[in-house]
Write an enzyme that holds these catalytic residues in place. Structure first.
Site, PDB file in Angstrom:
ATOM      1  N   ARG A  95       0.794  -1.226   0.000  1.00  0.00           N
ATOM      2  CA  ARG A  95       0.000   0.000   0.000  1.00  0.00           C
ATOM      3  C   ARG A  95       0.832   1.285   0.000  1.00  0.00           C
ATOM      4  O   ARG A  95       0.487   2.231  -0.717  1.00  0.00           O
ATOM      5  CB  ARG A  95      -0.978  -0.004   1.174  1.00  0.00           C
ATOM      6  CG  ARG A  95      -2.030  -1.104   1.119  1.00  0.00           C
ATOM      7  CD  ARG A  95      -2.595  -1.281  -0.266  1.00  0.00           C
ATOM      8  NE  ARG A  95      -3.659  -2.274  -0.322  1.00  0.00           N
ATOM      9  CZ  ARG A  95      -3.882  -3.079  -1.341  1.00  0.00           C
ATOM     10  NH1 ARG A  95      -3.058  -3.045  -2.384  1.00  0.00           N
ATOM     11  NH2 ARG A  95      -4.880  -3.926  -1.344  1.00  0.00           N
ATOM     12  N   ASP A 124      -6.741  -1.319   4.878  1.00  0.00           N
ATOM     13  CA  ASP A 124      -6.145  -0.633   3.734  1.00  0.00           C
ATOM     14  C   ASP A 124      -6.491   0.849   3.677  1.00  0.00           C
ATOM     15  O   ASP A 124      -5.695   1.665   3.208  1.00  0.00           O
ATOM     16  CB  ASP A 124      -6.560  -1.312   2.431  1.00  0.00           C
ATOM     17  CG  ASP A 124      -5.725  -2.542   2.120  1.00  0.00           C
ATOM     18  OD1 ASP A 124      -4.635  -2.676   2.722  1.00  0.00           O
ATOM     19  OD2 ASP A 124      -6.144  -3.365   1.302  1.00  0.00           O
TER      20      ASP A 124
END
Length: 402
Positions: A95, A124
């Site tokens: 990420r 996330d």
């Protein structure tokens, strides 16, 4: 009047496919789709066509594979960071470089907003937004899952069907997956009941161990300062090395875990992760450290690894503490150079030999045979001093109890 520009983290999957249309419905905007290639085997031409077909004004594919490995995977591997003893952080590590790419394109395009398809229940959203805030705090976030009326994957599928948006998911095939060059994760569907055993057909990257060959395979991994640099004596770049190790691990059923983990947002979730090459590398790196690091460094590094893993999992890559821990790790890796032979067999990856020019192992001292370098009588005095505090306590305790 100039329309706002929104940079969308785009994969062409269920969520982001409908988000393009949803943004066009709810904002007077241009949608710039950015697909980050971290090693997932997508048809990027098809993804681009789909982005434009659903309303994107511009599209980028950003190749992050090498940067992902060298700047994020290798530092995490060198740290020995594993989240809650099991998870090798495949999604977590990916990420920050993705969010970094989104920020760079937003700055290039003069976009004020970045949009992502992360749910309000997951980790996330934190990883993306923390990275964006760290790199450009002026950029605003749009997170549709936190504000739209759609409440489930089934709602999203219905929305896609209503707007004629082509998707691969169906109500019957509803796993949420994330893949990159390091791993693939599987969540949702029948995995939401932790009593259900995951089915063999869930596998994408690797074989179930039961289907692996009946004879073991061996691979020798070369490291320089903690970084994998070659296989079987042949130098390799990071992408080539990971690709080859994934193939070997997959063929031998290595690296599949089924775990219940603690999400950052406060709930437990169940997922199946396939990390064939990464599992081999972690075992090999650990074996080489055992050969080259002293006891105190090994011990303290294990403690640091727990914190490092938490920082990566929590989306705290761009923080002073993570950078400081990486600086510590890099010092420890100065001597982690050498070769480890790994034995792969039906799901296991076991070190079968290790060597290093910086090895602290001395057969002359460790032998059970006769030697001339170690006086075993010296152990008596050492033990007397080492256990002195325990001896004094026992003597005093005997007085107290009289």
């Amino acid at each position: 009047m100039t329309k706002e520009k929104i940079v969308l983290a785009y994969s062409g999957g269920l969520d982001t496919s409908i988000i393009v249309t949803w943004l066009k419905e709810n904002y007077d905007c241009e949608v710039i789709c950015v697909c980050c290639d971290a090693g997932q085997p997508d048809d990027y031409d098809a993804v681009e066509k789909k982005a434009y077909a659903t309303g994107a004004s511009k599209y980028y594919t950003v190749d992050l594979k090498e940067e992902f490995i060298t700047d994020f995977i290798w530092p995490t591997l060198k740290a020995g960071a594993v989240y809650e003893d099991d998870y090798l952080l495949g999604t977590s590590m990916a990420r920050p470089p993705m969010a970094k790419a989104l920020v760079e394109i937003a700055q290039k395009e003069g976009a004020s907003y970045i949009c992502h398809g992360c749910t309000g229940k997951g980790n996330d959203q934190v990883r993306f937004e923390s990275t964006i805030h760290a790199l450009d705090p002026s950029i605003k976030i749009i997170a549709p899952w936190r504000i739209w009326d759609l409440k489930s994957r089934e709602d999203c599928i219905a929305y896609a069907e209503k707007h004629n948006i082509p998707i691969a998911q169906t109500v019957k095939k509803i796993y949420s997956r994330d893949q990159n060059i390091w791993h693939i994760s599987h969540e949702g569907g029948n995995l939401e009941d932790p009593w259900n055993e995951h089915l063999d057909d869930i596998h994408v990257m690797s074989l179930p161990p039961e289907q692996a060959p009946d004879t073991p395979a061996y691979v020798e991994i070369d490291f320089e300062k903690g970084v994998p640099v070659g296989l079987n004596g042949q130098k390799m770049g990071p992408v080539e090395l990971m690709t080859e190790l994934n193939k070997l691990g997959a063929e031998n059923g290595v690296g599949t875990i089924d775990i219940v983990e603690n999400r950052l947002v406060g709930m437990k979730s169940r997922g199946v992760y396939e990390t064939p090459g990464g599992t081999i590398l972690y075992a090999a790196h650990r074996a080489l450290e055992k050969l080259t690091l002293d006891r105190n460094t090994q011990s303290f590094k294990r403690q640091a690894a727990v914190k490092f893993a938490e920082l990566v999992y929590d989306g705290q890559w761009y923080t002073p503490l993570r950078e400081a821990l990486s600086a510590f790790v890099d010092v420890t890796q100065e001597v982690v150079t050498g070769t480890v032979r790994m034995k792969l067999y039906k799901g296991s990856a076991v070190p079968a030999g290790s060597k290093s020019p910086y090895s602290l192992y001395s057969e002359e001292f460790a032998t059970f045979g006769e030697d001339e370098v170690y006086n075993q009588k010296d152990a008596e005095g050492f033990i007397n001093l080492f256990s002195l505090s325990m001896k004094i306590r026992a003597m005093q305790k005997a007085k107290w109890e009289k």
